[in-house]
Design a protein around this motif. Structure first.
Motif, PDB file in Angstrom:
ATOM      1  N   VAL A   1       5.329 -15.567  -9.893  1.00 21.17           N
ATOM      2  CA  VAL A   1       5.354 -14.715 -11.161  1.00 21.17           C
ATOM      3  C   VAL A   1       5.010 -13.407 -10.242  1.00 21.17           C
ATOM      4  CG1 VAL A   1       3.458 -13.783 -12.585  1.00 21.17           C
ATOM      5  CG2 VAL A   1       4.311 -16.200 -12.838  1.00 21.17           C
ATOM      6  N   PHE A   2       5.825 -12.473 -10.307  1.00 22.40           N
ATOM      7  CA  PHE A   2       6.254 -11.242 -10.058  1.00 22.40           C
ATOM      8  C   PHE A   2       6.646 -10.229 -10.652  1.00 22.40           C
ATOM      9  CE2 PHE A   2       8.550 -14.642  -7.879  1.00 22.40           C
ATOM     10  CZ  PHE A   2       8.655 -14.218  -6.288  1.00 22.40           C
ATOM     11  N   VAL A   3       5.234  -9.156 -10.233  1.00 25.64           N
ATOM     12  CA  VAL A   3       4.671  -7.839 -11.260  1.00 25.64           C
ATOM     13  C   VAL A   3       5.139  -6.849 -10.126  1.00 25.64           C
ATOM     14  CG1 VAL A   3       3.059  -6.523 -12.152  1.00 25.64           C
ATOM     15  CG2 VAL A   3       3.068  -9.358 -12.408  1.00 25.64           C
ATOM     16  N   TRP A   4       6.158  -6.315 -10.396  1.00 23.67           N
ATOM     17  CA  TRP A   4       7.179  -5.100  -9.704  1.00 23.67           C
ATOM     18  C   TRP A   4       6.749  -3.620 -10.436  1.00 23.67           C
ATOM     19  CZ3 TRP A   4       8.181  -6.385  -4.840  1.00 23.67           C
ATOM     20  CH2 TRP A   4       8.605  -7.660  -4.858  1.00 23.67           C
ATOM     21  N   ASP A   5       5.923  -3.639 -11.443  1.00 24.65           N
ATOM     22  CA  ASP A   5       5.543  -2.285 -11.804  1.00 24.65           C
ATOM     23  C   ASP A   5       5.583  -1.870 -10.650  1.00 24.65           C
ATOM     24  OD1 ASP A   5       6.423  -3.413 -13.573  1.00 24.65           O
ATOM     25  OD2 ASP A   5       4.505  -3.906 -14.731  1.00 24.65           O
ATOM     26  N   GLY A   6       3.592  -2.100 -10.364  1.00 25.93           N
ATOM     27  CA  GLY A   6       3.008  -0.867  -9.382  1.00 25.93           C
ATOM     28  C   GLY A   6       4.080  -1.023  -7.784  1.00 25.93           C
ATOM     29  N   VAL A   7       4.561  -1.727  -7.275  1.00 25.75           N
ATOM     30  CA  VAL A   7       5.642  -1.066  -6.001  1.00 25.75           C
ATOM     31  C   VAL A   7       5.881   0.045  -6.931  1.00 25.75           C
ATOM     32  CG1 VAL A   7       7.389  -2.427  -4.378  1.00 25.75           C
ATOM     33  CG2 VAL A   7       4.920  -3.351  -5.456  1.00 25.75           C
ATOM     34  N   ASP A   8       7.445  -0.366  -8.138  1.00 25.61           N
ATOM     35  CA  ASP A   8       8.308   0.994  -8.231  1.00 25.61           C
ATOM     36  C   ASP A   8       7.468   2.493  -8.928  1.00 25.61           C
ATOM     37  OD1 ASP A   8       9.869  -1.496  -8.817  1.00 25.61           O
ATOM     38  OD2 ASP A   8       9.601  -2.175 -10.540  1.00 25.61           O
TER      39      ASP A   8
ATOM     40  N   CYS B   1      10.438   1.916   4.146  1.00 24.76           N
ATOM     41  CA  CYS B   1      10.545   0.163   4.854  1.00 24.76           C
ATOM     42  C   CYS B   1       9.584  -0.671   3.978  1.00 24.76           C
ATOM     43  CB  CYS B   1      10.414   0.865   6.399  1.00 24.76           C
ATOM     44  SG  CYS B   1      10.631  -1.477   6.569  1.00 24.76           S
ATOM     45  N   ILE B   2      10.351  -2.288   3.395  1.00 25.33           N
ATOM     46  CA  ILE B   2       9.649  -3.058   3.117  1.00 25.33           C
ATOM     47  C   ILE B   2       9.026  -4.094   4.073  1.00 25.33           C
ATOM     48  CG2 ILE B   2       9.224  -4.384   1.166  1.00 25.33           C
ATOM     49  CD1 ILE B   2      10.357  -2.952  -0.842  1.00 25.33           C
ATOM     50  N   ALA B   3       8.301  -3.787   4.953  1.00 27.81           N
ATOM     51  CA  ALA B   3       8.090  -5.313   5.172  1.00 27.81           C
ATOM     52  C   ALA B   3       7.634  -6.734   4.866  1.00 27.81           C
ATOM     53  CB  ALA B   3       6.592  -5.309   6.478  1.00 27.81           C
TER      54      ALA B   3
ATOM     55  N   TYR C   1       1.425   2.654   4.734  1.00 29.88           N
ATOM     56  CA  TYR C   1       0.983   2.555   3.460  1.00 29.88           C
ATOM     57  C   TYR C   1       0.555   0.823   2.666  1.00 29.88           C
ATOM     58  CZ  TYR C   1      -1.484   5.423  -0.070  1.00 29.88           C
ATOM     59  OH  TYR C   1      -2.050   5.466  -1.431  1.00 29.88           O
ATOM     60  N   TYR C   2      -0.463   1.524   2.338  1.00 27.43           N
ATOM     61  CA  TYR C   2      -1.060   0.313   2.130  1.00 27.43           C
ATOM     62  C   TYR C   2      -0.957   0.969  -0.139  1.00 27.43           C
ATOM     63  CZ  TYR C   2      -1.651  -1.730   6.197  1.00 27.43           C
ATOM     64  OH  TYR C   2      -0.634  -1.566   7.858  1.00 27.43           O
ATOM     65  N   PRO C   3      -0.501   0.980  -0.335  1.00 26.09           N
ATOM     66  CA  PRO C   3      -0.637   1.139  -1.998  1.00 26.09           C
ATOM     67  C   PRO C   3      -1.668  -0.136  -2.628  1.00 26.09           C
ATOM     68  CG  PRO C   3       1.904   0.396  -1.311  1.00 26.09           C
ATOM     69  CD  PRO C   3       0.923   0.340  -0.320  1.00 26.09           C
ATOM     70  N   ASP C   4      -1.480  -1.036  -2.372  1.00 22.48           N
ATOM     71  CA  ASP C   4      -2.552  -2.690  -3.212  1.00 22.48           C
ATOM     72  C   ASP C   4      -3.944  -1.999  -2.731  1.00 22.48           C
ATOM     73  OD1 ASP C   4      -0.684  -2.977  -0.759  1.00 22.48           O
ATOM     74  OD2 ASP C   4      -2.099  -5.199  -0.533  1.00 22.48           O
ATOM     75  N   TYR C   5      -4.028  -1.144  -1.380  1.00 18.83           N
ATOM     76  CA  TYR C   5      -5.404  -0.918  -1.011  1.00 18.83           C
ATOM     77  C   TYR C   5      -6.629   0.637  -1.640  1.00 18.83           C
ATOM     78  CZ  TYR C   5      -5.210  -4.167   2.443  1.00 18.83           C
ATOM     79  OH  TYR C   5      -4.583  -5.782   3.602  1.00 18.83           O
ATOM     80  N   PHE C   6      -5.040   0.997  -2.046  1.00 18.09           N
ATOM     81  CA  PHE C   6      -5.895   2.431  -2.815  1.00 18.09           C
ATOM     82  C   PHE C   6      -5.874   2.651  -4.062  1.00 18.09           C
ATOM     83  CE2 PHE C   6      -4.480   3.009   1.492  1.00 18.09           C
ATOM     84  CZ  PHE C   6      -5.905   3.438   2.194  1.00 18.09           C
ATOM     85  N   PRO C   7      -7.010   3.414  -5.088  1.00 19.58           N
ATOM     86  CA  PRO C   7      -6.312   3.827  -5.972  1.00 19.58           C
ATOM     87  C   PRO C   7      -4.954   4.248  -6.450  1.00 19.58           C
ATOM     88  CG  PRO C   7      -8.673   4.285  -6.005  1.00 19.58           C
ATOM     89  CD  PRO C   7      -7.629   3.900  -4.256  1.00 19.58           C
TER      90      PRO C   7
ATOM     91  N   ILE D   1       5.538  -0.557   3.756  1.00 24.51           N
ATOM     92  CA  ILE D   1       4.793  -1.044   2.568  1.00 24.51           C
ATOM     93  C   ILE D   1       4.785  -2.320   2.046  1.00 24.51           C
ATOM     94  CG2 ILE D   1       5.282   0.743   1.222  1.00 24.51           C
ATOM     95  CD1 ILE D   1       6.721  -0.414  -0.764  1.00 24.51           C
ATOM     96  N   LEU D   2       3.741  -2.568   1.918  1.00 25.19           N
ATOM     97  CA  LEU D   2       3.933  -4.196   2.034  1.00 25.19           C
ATOM     98  C   LEU D   2       3.018  -4.814   2.642  1.00 25.19           C
ATOM     99  CD1 LEU D   2       5.810  -4.044  -2.015  1.00 25.19           C
ATOM    100  CD2 LEU D   2       3.540  -3.896  -1.498  1.00 25.19           C
ATOM    101  N   GLU D   3       3.031  -4.801   3.952  1.00 25.64           N
ATOM    102  CA  GLU D   3       2.924  -6.320   4.934  1.00 25.64           C
ATOM    103  C   GLU D   3       2.002  -7.534   4.631  1.00 25.64           C
ATOM    104  OE1 GLU D   3       2.386  -4.600   8.788  1.00 25.64           O
ATOM    105  OE2 GLU D   3       2.574  -2.203   7.797  1.00 25.64           O
ATOM    106  N   PHE D   4       0.608  -6.994   4.151  1.00 23.80           N
ATOM    107  CA  PHE D   4      -0.414  -7.151   3.617  1.00 23.80           C
ATOM    108  C   PHE D   4      -0.378  -7.081   2.219  1.00 23.80           C
ATOM    109  CE2 PHE D   4      -0.666  -4.801   7.807  1.00 23.80           C
ATOM    110  CZ  PHE D   4      -0.935  -6.682   8.294  1.00 23.80           C
ATOM    111  N   GLY D   5       0.629  -7.341   1.144  1.00 25.89           N
ATOM    112  CA  GLY D   5      -0.002  -7.129  -0.032  1.00 25.89           C
ATOM    113  C   GLY D   5       1.484  -8.282  -1.076  1.00 25.89           C
ATOM    114  N   TRP D   6       1.117  -9.142  -0.140  1.00 29.05           N
ATOM    115  CA  TRP D   6       1.961 -10.370  -1.126  1.00 29.05           C
ATOM    116  C   TRP D   6       1.501 -10.345  -2.477  1.00 29.05           C
ATOM    117  CZ3 TRP D   6       3.468 -15.517   1.359  1.00 29.05           C
ATOM    118  CH2 TRP D   6       4.697 -16.338   1.106  1.00 29.05           C
ATOM    119  N   CYS D   7      -0.681 -10.583  -2.415  1.00 30.61           N
ATOM    120  CA  CYS D   7      -1.379 -10.535  -3.978  1.00 30.61           C
ATOM    121  C   CYS D   7      -0.995  -9.576  -5.046  1.00 30.61           C
ATOM    122  CB  CYS D   7      -2.618 -11.179  -3.270  1.00 30.61           C
ATOM    123  SG  CYS D   7      -3.116 -12.135  -2.739  1.00 30.61           S
ATOM    124  N   PHE D   8      -0.461  -8.384  -4.187  1.00 30.48           N
ATOM    125  CA  PHE D   8       0.006  -7.355  -4.589  1.00 30.48           C
ATOM    126  C   PHE D   8       0.873  -7.335  -6.254  1.00 30.48           C
ATOM    127  CE2 PHE D   8       1.390  -2.726  -5.185  1.00 30.48           C
ATOM    128  CZ  PHE D   8       0.688  -2.886  -6.155  1.00 30.48           C
ATOM    129  N   TYR D   9       1.647  -7.979  -5.152  1.00 33.16           N
ATOM    130  CA  TYR D   9       3.227  -8.166  -6.368  1.00 33.16           C
ATOM    131  C   TYR D   9       4.098  -9.458  -7.251  1.00 33.16           C
ATOM    132  CZ  TYR D   9       5.422  -8.269  -1.944  1.00 33.16           C
ATOM    133  OH  TYR D   9       5.671  -8.990  -0.844  1.00 33.16           O
TER     134      TYR D   9
END
Length: 133
Positions: A48-55, A69-71, A7-13, A34-42
């Motif tokens: 500069v790490f922004v973990w709010d959305g991931v958390d 599983c965090i990829a 699942y790609y939370p960074d791709y969905f609202p 999650i996050l295998e394609f989400g480097w920009c997301f956090y």
């Protein structure tokens, strides 16, 4: 039997995450990668790490007892990475930019390896994670 999905939370609202996770649970899914394609997301900028959305996403998974599983997202480095390390781009036989490939980049590009080490779970607030891959 256990079932998992990507699942790609960074791709969905964010407003759709809960409903999507509920659907997964109703279908018998027990783990999410999650996050295998989400480097920009956090890490939108170097260091500069922004973990709010991931958390928030991990909290939703935890509430549903979904294992996570965090990829490692090295298959798709963010634009800033290639601006900072232009020689890390993979080029084809004609020296044109080729497709990113995590295995190629990590093994042959020390800059990517160094940046990838910076995005380990130890750099973020603790949450229950089944595996980091």
């Amino acid at each position: 039997m256990k079932y998992g999905t990507a699942y790609y939370p960074d791709y969905f609202p964010e407003s759709e995450w809960s409903q999507d996770l509920d659907r997964m649970v109703s279908c018998g899914v027990t783990s999410v990668r999650i996050l295998e394609f989400g480097w920009c997301f956090y890490e939108p900028m170097p260091g500069v790490f922004v973990w709010d959305g991931v958390d928030r996403f991990l909290d939703l998974c935890l509430a549903r007892k979904l294992a996570v599983c965090i990829a490692t997202p090295t298959a798709t480095p963010p634009p800033w990475f290639f601006q900072q390390f232009p020689r890390s781009k993979k080029n084809d036989a004609y020296d044109l930019p080729g497709k990113a490939n995590a295995d190629f980049l990590i093994k042959r590009k020390p800059a990517l390896h160094g940046c990838a080490l910076g995005i380990t779970p130890s750099r973020r607030p603790p949450r229950p994670i089944v595996k980091v891959r």
